[in-house]
Design an enzyme around this catalytic site. Structure first.
Site, PDB file in Angstrom:
ATOM      1  N   THR A   1       0.830  -1.203   0.000  1.00  0.00           N
ATOM      2  CA  THR A   1       0.000   0.000   0.000  1.00  0.00           C
ATOM      3  C   THR A   1       0.869   1.261   0.000  1.00  0.00           C
ATOM      4  OG1 THR A   1      -0.142   0.276   2.407  1.00  0.00           O
ATOM      5  CG2 THR A   1      -1.696  -1.256   1.406  1.00  0.00           C
TER       6      THR A   1
ATOM      7  N   ASP B   1      -4.113   5.826   2.472  1.00  0.00           N
ATOM      8  CA  ASP B   1      -3.695   6.767   3.520  1.00  0.00           C
ATOM      9  C   ASP B   1      -4.415   6.277   4.770  1.00  0.00           C
ATOM     10  OD1 ASP B   1      -3.720   8.876   5.379  1.00  0.00           O
ATOM     11  OD2 ASP B   1      -3.448  10.364   3.795  1.00  0.00           O
TER      12      ASP B   1
ATOM     13  N   ASN C   1       2.820  -0.491   9.630  1.00  0.00           N
ATOM     14  CA  ASN C   1       4.155   0.118   9.565  1.00  0.00           C
ATOM     15  C   ASN C   1       4.093   1.625   9.368  1.00  0.00           C
ATOM     16  OD1 ASN C   1       7.111   0.398   8.577  1.00  0.00           O
ATOM     17  ND2 ASN C   1       5.907   0.961   6.770  1.00  0.00           N
TER      18      ASN C   1
ATOM     19  N   SER D   1       6.087  -0.015  16.665  1.00  0.00           N
ATOM     20  CA  SER D   1       6.280   0.965  17.712  1.00  0.00           C
ATOM     21  C   SER D   1       7.651   1.560  17.432  1.00  0.00           C
ATOM     22  CB  SER D   1       6.190   0.274  19.073  1.00  0.00           C
ATOM     23  OG  SER D   1       6.555   1.121  20.122  1.00  0.00           O
TER      24      SER D   1
ATOM     25  N   TYR E   1       5.759  12.341  19.813  1.00  0.00           N
ATOM     26  CA  TYR E   1       6.078  11.078  19.124  1.00  0.00           C
ATOM     27  C   TYR E   1       6.034   9.929  20.130  1.00  0.00           C
ATOM     28  CZ  TYR E   1       8.559   7.549  16.357  1.00  0.00           C
ATOM     29  OH  TYR E   1       8.901   6.392  15.687  1.00  0.00           O
TER      30      TYR E   1
ATOM     31  N   LYS F   1       3.789   6.385  20.286  1.00  0.00           N
ATOM     32  CA  LYS F   1       4.345   5.022  20.312  1.00  0.00           C
ATOM     33  C   LYS F   1       4.053   4.309  21.643  1.00  0.00           C
ATOM     34  CE  LYS F   1       5.941   4.987  16.082  1.00  0.00           C
ATOM     35  NZ  LYS F   1       5.336   4.115  15.039  1.00  0.00           N
TER      36      LYS F   1
ATOM     37  N   THR G   1      16.176   5.074   7.075  1.00  0.00           N
ATOM     38  CA  THR G   1      14.949   5.231   6.288  1.00  0.00           C
ATOM     39  C   THR G   1      14.713   6.730   6.114  1.00  0.00           C
ATOM     40  OG1 THR G   1      13.449   5.446   8.161  1.00  0.00           O
ATOM     41  CG2 THR G   1      14.024   3.191   7.504  1.00  0.00           C
TER      42      THR G   1
HETATM   43  N1  LIG Z   1      13.638   4.711  10.938  1.00  0.00           N
HETATM   44  C1  LIG Z   1      13.720   4.724  12.245  1.00  0.00           C
HETATM   45  O1  LIG Z   1      14.762   5.073  12.798  1.00  0.00           O
HETATM   46  C2  LIG Z   1      12.557   4.270  13.071  1.00  0.00           C
HETATM   47  C3  LIG Z   1      12.786   3.933  14.406  1.00  0.00           C
HETATM   48  C4  LIG Z   1      11.715   3.494  15.177  1.00  0.00           C
HETATM   49  C5  LIG Z   1      10.463   3.362  14.611  1.00  0.00           C
HETATM   50  N2  LIG Z   1      10.264   3.693  13.306  1.00  0.00           N
HETATM   51  C6  LIG Z   1       8.914   3.514  12.758  1.00  0.00           C
HETATM   52  O2  LIG Z   1       8.984   2.752  11.567  1.00  0.00           O
HETATM   53  C7  LIG Z   1       7.809   2.973  10.801  1.00  0.00           C
HETATM   54  C8  LIG Z   1       8.168   3.165   9.339  1.00  0.00           C
HETATM   55  O3  LIG Z   1       8.928   4.334   9.185  1.00  0.00           O
HETATM   56  P1  LIG Z   1      10.290   4.349   8.371  1.00  0.00           P
HETATM   57  O4  LIG Z   1      11.394   4.442   9.348  1.00  0.00           O
HETATM   58  O5  LIG Z   1      10.320   3.257   7.380  1.00  0.00           O
HETATM   59  O6  LIG Z   1      10.193   5.791   7.675  1.00  0.00           O
HETATM   60  P2  LIG Z   1       9.839   6.236   6.176  1.00  0.00           P
HETATM   61  O7  LIG Z   1      10.896   5.766   5.241  1.00  0.00           O
HETATM   62  O8  LIG Z   1       9.597   7.680   6.265  1.00  0.00           O
HETATM   63  O9  LIG Z   1       8.508   5.442   5.829  1.00  0.00           O
HETATM   64  C9  LIG Z   1       7.269   5.827   6.353  1.00  0.00           C
HETATM   65  C10 LIG Z   1       6.199   5.298   5.440  1.00  0.00           C
HETATM   66  O10 LIG Z   1       4.935   5.616   6.034  1.00  0.00           O
HETATM   67  C11 LIG Z   1       4.124   6.190   5.016  1.00  0.00           C
HETATM   68  N3  LIG Z   1       3.101   7.092   5.558  1.00  0.00           N
HETATM   69  C12 LIG Z   1       3.238   8.282   6.168  1.00  0.00           C
HETATM   70  N4  LIG Z   1       2.040   8.799   6.475  1.00  0.00           N
HETATM   71  C13 LIG Z   1       1.114   7.913   6.030  1.00  0.00           C
HETATM   72  C14 LIG Z   1      -0.303   7.875   6.037  1.00  0.00           C
HETATM   73  N5  LIG Z   1      -1.043   8.870   6.549  1.00  0.00           N
HETATM   74  N6  LIG Z   1      -0.918   6.794   5.496  1.00  0.00           N
HETATM   75  C15 LIG Z   1      -0.197   5.781   4.960  1.00  0.00           C
HETATM   76  N7  LIG Z   1       1.139   5.770   4.897  1.00  0.00           N
HETATM   77  C16 LIG Z   1       1.789   6.827   5.441  1.00  0.00           C
HETATM   78  C17 LIG Z   1       5.086   6.962   4.130  1.00  0.00           C
HETATM   79  O11 LIG Z   1       4.453   7.241   2.899  1.00  0.00           O
HETATM   80  P3  LIG Z   1       4.935   8.470   1.952  1.00  0.00           P
HETATM   81  O12 LIG Z   1       6.160   7.940   1.274  1.00  0.00           O
HETATM   82  O13 LIG Z   1       3.791   8.713   1.049  1.00  0.00           O
HETATM   83  O14 LIG Z   1       5.251   9.623   2.866  1.00  0.00           O
HETATM   84  C18 LIG Z   1       6.233   5.976   4.054  1.00  0.00           C
HETATM   85  O15 LIG Z   1       5.999   4.993   3.081  1.00  0.00           O
HETATM   86  C19 LIG Z   1       7.122   4.190  11.431  1.00  0.00           C
HETATM   87  O16 LIG Z   1       6.004   3.753  12.180  1.00  0.00           O
HETATM   88  C20 LIG Z   1       8.199   4.781  12.332  1.00  0.00           C
HETATM   89  O17 LIG Z   1       7.648   5.488  13.423  1.00  0.00           O
HETATM   90  C21 LIG Z   1      11.275   4.154  12.533  1.00  0.00           C
END
Ligand SMILES: NC(=O)c1ccc[n+]([C@@H]2O[C@H](COP(=O)([O-])OP(=O)(O)OC[C@H]3O[C@@H](n4cnc5c(N)ncnc54)[C@H](OP(=O)(O)O)[C@@H]3O)[C@@H](O)[C@H]2O)c1
Length: 279
Positions: free
Chosen positions: A33, A57, A84, A135, A149, A153, A184
């Site tokens: 998605t 979304d 995610n 989370s 944030y 979480k 990411t």
């Molecule tokens: N990276 C880290 O260090 C880290 C650490 C702990 C937790 N996390 C968690 O990991 C998860 C994934 O994040 P990520 O690190 O992979 O970051 P990312 O690369 O920014 O990916 C986030 C994804 O979520 C999508 N998204 C944002 N808002 C949305 C919405 N309203 N509806 C549907 N999709 C939406 C984004 O879509 P678009 O591309 O369209 O914006 C993107 O595909 C998140 O829950 C984040 O809090 C990340």
């Protein structure tokens, strides 16, 4: 029989790496998605009829319903839901833009809730399934400038833990994924920032700026994270961990947090017990 995975937010980051790995697995159907069309073209090379791409979304209730219906129409079941999709926001508690904070709750908490409430009845009927909720170490351990944030979480942690106690007897597993810094888009484009202006908070300006400039240099590898998550669900389903810290910092801070809490609770035990009515 193939297992069907539905993953939210597969445009970039963990979601994209999960989608790529799942697309290459045998016996897996994938519902990938994204918010906009064309964002999942990278999956075309793996598609032999086992992948559908859906616009989603997670803050849009009708898109949530449509995504779940599309998954059921195509594959007749949903075995694993990975919530995610998520965003971040940096700012002190006092100076954060409250609209940004509320929107983040809409995505990180209420979007996850909406998805889960649509999928759980299907899993209950199947008498099996797994809910994997993203989370963060930020769902267990707190830093300055991330109060909202963390709020999202910690909410995901509490909601998921309670769901687990409601559905574990129904063949449905839950797992919380708790990464520390991973390479990411999260710390970059997916996290808006409000720099503090009040002199009392000026020491946090650097912390926020460092997080922004450190984006894409984090130690965590999202490909390895995707492999671990899939391996746990596929090969360790019966003993799926309730919490999955990913990355050295996450593991260190999770242990530190709980050791400190345990000590505090034990130190306070006499006082805690003294608050009850006499038996
Ligand atoms: N990276 C880290 O260090 C880290 C650490 C702990 C937790 N996390 C968690 O990991 C998860 C994934 O994040 P990520 O690190 O992979 O970051 P990312 O690369 O920014 O990916 C986030 C994804 O979520 C999508 N998204 C944002 N808002 C949305 C919405 N309203 N509806 C549907 N999709 C939406 C984004 O879509 P678009 O591309 O369209 O914006 C993107 O595909 C998140 O829950 C984040 O809090 C990340």
């Amino acid at each position: 029989m193939n297992k069907t995975w539905l993953v939210t937010g597969t445009h970039t980051g963990f979601g994209k790496q999960l989608a790529i790995k799942l697309a290459q697995q045998k016996n897996v159907n994938l519902v990938a998605t994204s918010r906009k069309p064309g964002q999942l073209d990278y999956l075309d090379q793996y598609d032999h009829g086992q992948i559908i791409k859906v616009i989603l979304d997670v803050t849009n209730h009708s898109q949530v319903i449509d995504a779940v219906n599309s998954a059921m129409d195509h594959f007749k079941q949903i075995d694993v839901l990975v919530n995610n999709a998520g965003i971040g926001y940096f700012g002190t508690f006092e100076e954060s833009a409250i609209d940004e904070a509320k929107y983040m709750f809409d995505v990180n908490v209420w979007g996850l809730v909406d998805m889960t409430r649509q999928v759980l009845p299907i899993m209950r009927k199947q008498k099996s399934g797994a809910i994997v909720n993203f989370s963060s170490i930020g769902g267990l351990y707190s830093f300055p400038t991330l109060s909202f944030y963390h709020g999202t979480k910690y909410a995901v942690e509490g909601i998921t833990d309670s769901i687990r106690k409601e559905v574990e007897g129904l063949g449905i597993k839950t797992m919380l994924v708790e990464p520390s810094g991973f390479r990411t888009d999260w710390a970059g484009r997916s996290s808006h920032k409000t720099l503090p202006t009040h002199e009392d908070y000026e020491q946090f300006v650097e912390f926020i700026n460092q997080n922004a400039t450190g984006a894409h240099h984090e130690p965590g590898d999202p490909q390895k994270a995707a492999e671990i998550i899939i391996d746990q669900v596929v090969n360790n389903f019966d003993n799926l961990p309730m919490h999955l810290p990913l990355g050295k910092t996450s593991s260190n801070l999770a242990i530190k947090k709980y050791e400190e809490l345990l000590k505090e609770f034990k130190d306070l035990r006499k006082i805690s017990l003294s608050a009850d009515q006499p038996e």
